[in-house]
Scaffold this active site. Sequence first.
Site, PDB file in Angstrom:
ATOM      1  N   HIS A 164      -3.217  -4.213  -7.326  1.00 54.67           N
ATOM      2  CA  HIS A 164      -3.702  -3.796  -5.684  1.00 54.67           C
ATOM      3  C   HIS A 164      -5.067  -3.330  -6.258  1.00 54.67           C
ATOM      4  CE1 HIS A 164       0.666  -3.849  -5.034  1.00 54.67           C
ATOM      5  NE2 HIS A 164       0.420  -3.752  -3.750  1.00 54.67           N
ATOM      6  N   LYS A 595       2.087   3.611   6.865  1.00 56.13           N
ATOM      7  CA  LYS A 595       1.232   3.134   7.923  1.00 56.13           C
ATOM      8  C   LYS A 595       2.012   2.961   9.266  1.00 56.13           C
ATOM      9  CE  LYS A 595      -0.480  -1.199   7.644  1.00 56.13           C
ATOM     10  NZ  LYS A 595      -0.265  -1.815   8.955  1.00 56.13           N
TER      11      LYS A 595
END
Length: 933
Positions: A164, A595
């Site tokens: 990531h 999120k």
Amino acid sequence: MSSMILPTEPEALPNRADDSAALEAETRLRNDIRLLGRILGDTVRDQEGAAVFDLVEGIRQTSIRFHRDDDTTARRELEAILDGMSASDTVKIVRAFSYFSHLANIAEDQNNIRQMRVGSTAGSAPRAGMLAKTLAHARADGIGAAELRDFFKTALVSPVLTAHPTEVRRKSTMDREMQIAALLDERERVQLTPEEWEQNEEQLRRAVVTLWKTNLLRRTKLTVLDEVTNGLSFYDYTFLREVPRLHCALEDQLGGGEGAEADAELASFLRMGSWIGGDRDGNPFVTAEVLHGTLQLQSARVLRFYLDELHELGSELSLASHLVAISDEVRALAERSPDHSPHRRHEPYRLAVSGIYARLAATAAKLRIDSIRAPVGEAEAYASVHDFKADLDAIHRSLVAHNAGVIARGRLRQLRRAADCFGFHLASLDMRQNSAVHERTIAELMNAAHPASAYLEIGEDARIALLTAELRSARPLTSIFVKYSDETVGELAVLHEAAQAHATYGAAAIPQCIISMTKGVSDLLEVAVLLKEVGLIDPSGRSAINIVPLFETIEDLQASSAIMDRLLGIPEYRRLVDSRGGVQEVMLGYSDSNKDGGFVTSGWELYKAEIGLIEIFEHHGIRLRLFHGRGGSVGRGGGPSYDAIVAQPGGAVNGQIRITEQGEIITSKYSNREVGRNNLEILTAATLEASLLQPKRVAPQRDYLDAMEQLSAMAFKAYRGLVYETDGFVDYFWASTVITEISTLNIGSRPASRKKTRAIEDLRAIPWVFSWAQCRLMLPGWYGFGSAVEAWIAAHPDKGVPFLRSMYQEWPFFRTLLSNMDMVLSKSSLGIASRYAELVPDETLRREIFGRIRAEWHASVDGLLAIMGHDKLLQGNPLLDRSIRHRFPYLDPLNHVQVQLLREHRTHDPDEQILRGIQLTINGISAGLRNSG
């Protein structure tokens, strides 16, 4: 150049007269920071001139006044200084502040190592997170060594490295920083003469000047195989040696050492995993060819390590045949050795090792891997790592049987354990793909094989019936006479490569196939059918690979128990699970759920999902293994690993856990061998603690669960109300953060968005969190909490803060949730964030949204402190508090410069130097925050 060392008002040393070790550690840390700051200051002056250095110091002091006192005069002065700088000077200023953050981090890390050593050598009581503490706890609970060895027979602790893109540093930069760390360590450990002290400082100066002259930024975009190579560095730094050492140390503590019977040896439970080169979700660059290259690079790294160790072992085992007896097994190995040197004719152990080396070199050559040193002769390649390990075991048994066990406990023991832990594949590589891609692939195959199926139009029940029928069928679904789309061809090619990897490296090379965005039972059955096509599953119900659902959104977490309940009730799928030892892995996504629903709701829904899954799996008689997809930042599930694992609901760990280690967190945890060993020990201790010592932990009282449900609903409403339901919020986000500019950094191979839109829904969680960290709001790690607490107290005046404080004190989940929020809020700065808000051109929108954020921030801080019973943030975490006060006077100026550069970049013609300055500020701020993505 003392002015470039510490904040203008030096931080007071801790008032701990009774703790001389802590006081000494604090003093040494300050001395290290002083030393590195002085060297960096001298470097800036020598390389760039006194004017640039004076500019750096002026910005730093003005920034401190603005940050500490919210001084409007200081703000105007700062803006005037920044407005008057040339683009060239700006880049130099940014590099100076960035490198100070890097150097301060090095000093801090060395201080942490120093304190770990002091704790070990002074004979102090072991702290929580250390295996010694957990083993003492086990003994106190009446759990003996035999029971603990039984526990580890089926245990699994697996850190999984991912690529990531949150590590913004280049490997060249990290290498120089590791050199500086080693030089600081030398000053600590070695009794240096005055001349050696001077030489050490001269080496430090050379390293810092080299760092100053090294590009902070990558000039080209990383490929996937670049990411693989970077990830493999941590095996050299830490894993190849520390994973075996941890096993051996624990084995000694449990009585399974030198002369132990086979059943007393500790099973290898610590297994490294990786997504780098196998994660296809949203990354079109992970292809079958890349998967092949990844496995080859991994295998090359571990085989070269084994060959190097065998070379050293051969040098060590100079035992003469007339001085030591040997077993028939070793005699046979020596006789088969292609080593015919007359010098080793009477050294049977050396002959045996040279024969093993020759076979392993032949294995490497068969895999098209060049060995380091040529073998003494040709030999037959090993068919598997088990054969290699068997030869090493034969040498071990012979040494132990003939009064040379002390020799067997050296390099040979470590090598035997390494072979058991790493095999010929090094790390288990997970494959991951989005469920939507699997759906399209299956639809195309089904429509070609069964034209009337209309797969995309039929409902879930019909899909399940069709897919289970395919699982029972021995007939392949694909046909060589059908031309499939490029996407389908690519997906099948990757799966065929995985099947080939099983044949080449063993099933442990690729043991998992993960389905991101799992939304239904058919998502797992689709993958099962695809795996059957390439031979990884057969029609009789045997599977060579685990199928792992990944539940990521709030809605999917809420549905996870029902999905798994129905899935495990399908005979065709249940047979697959039974063939895998009755273990089903489930992955939980912390990033996207945050999120989607905000920090509070994400944490709560993850907790509830675990409880629901535990109940369902107990009902079906299947062992649940949870895989936690945690990021580095709190907004993506980050935070202290020990606390997070121990705070899991009772029964959630059950001896097995996998957990992602991402981006900059990999570097901070595993680039130093001692720190890496400590982090591996923490994961092991927490798994043991949560599994054996807290399995029947009393569930939280009903009132706490009800209160958490209400707090979550209120926080969810506040978070969604801002992020998804406020007109103009998307425009505010894109204007007030560096989200656009982040995409210009060459820090990863994967695109920042799933689709080419500006919608928050389509944005990946990493750039979302990373952007909020850069502007110092850290919004994903706290927003909604303050409103929730205020609303809950208003609705429950009879309970109020005292009830929530009891909840915090008595419930590990709630305590960990708030502790992580405390850390996030401490790194935020409304003063700095207000400058980013000014980048929003619509003044009304800016005032409305930032006003809401400011009010929520104050409400969240007030609520947090009231519940924790603290007067200020980080009151219960003095180490982090001290760290922030050391580093942030050098971090804040980077934010001010970044705002200025963003304004110029967005309002003037493109300027490569300004963009480079922005990229450098992103690098420096990320380094200063330490866990930003």
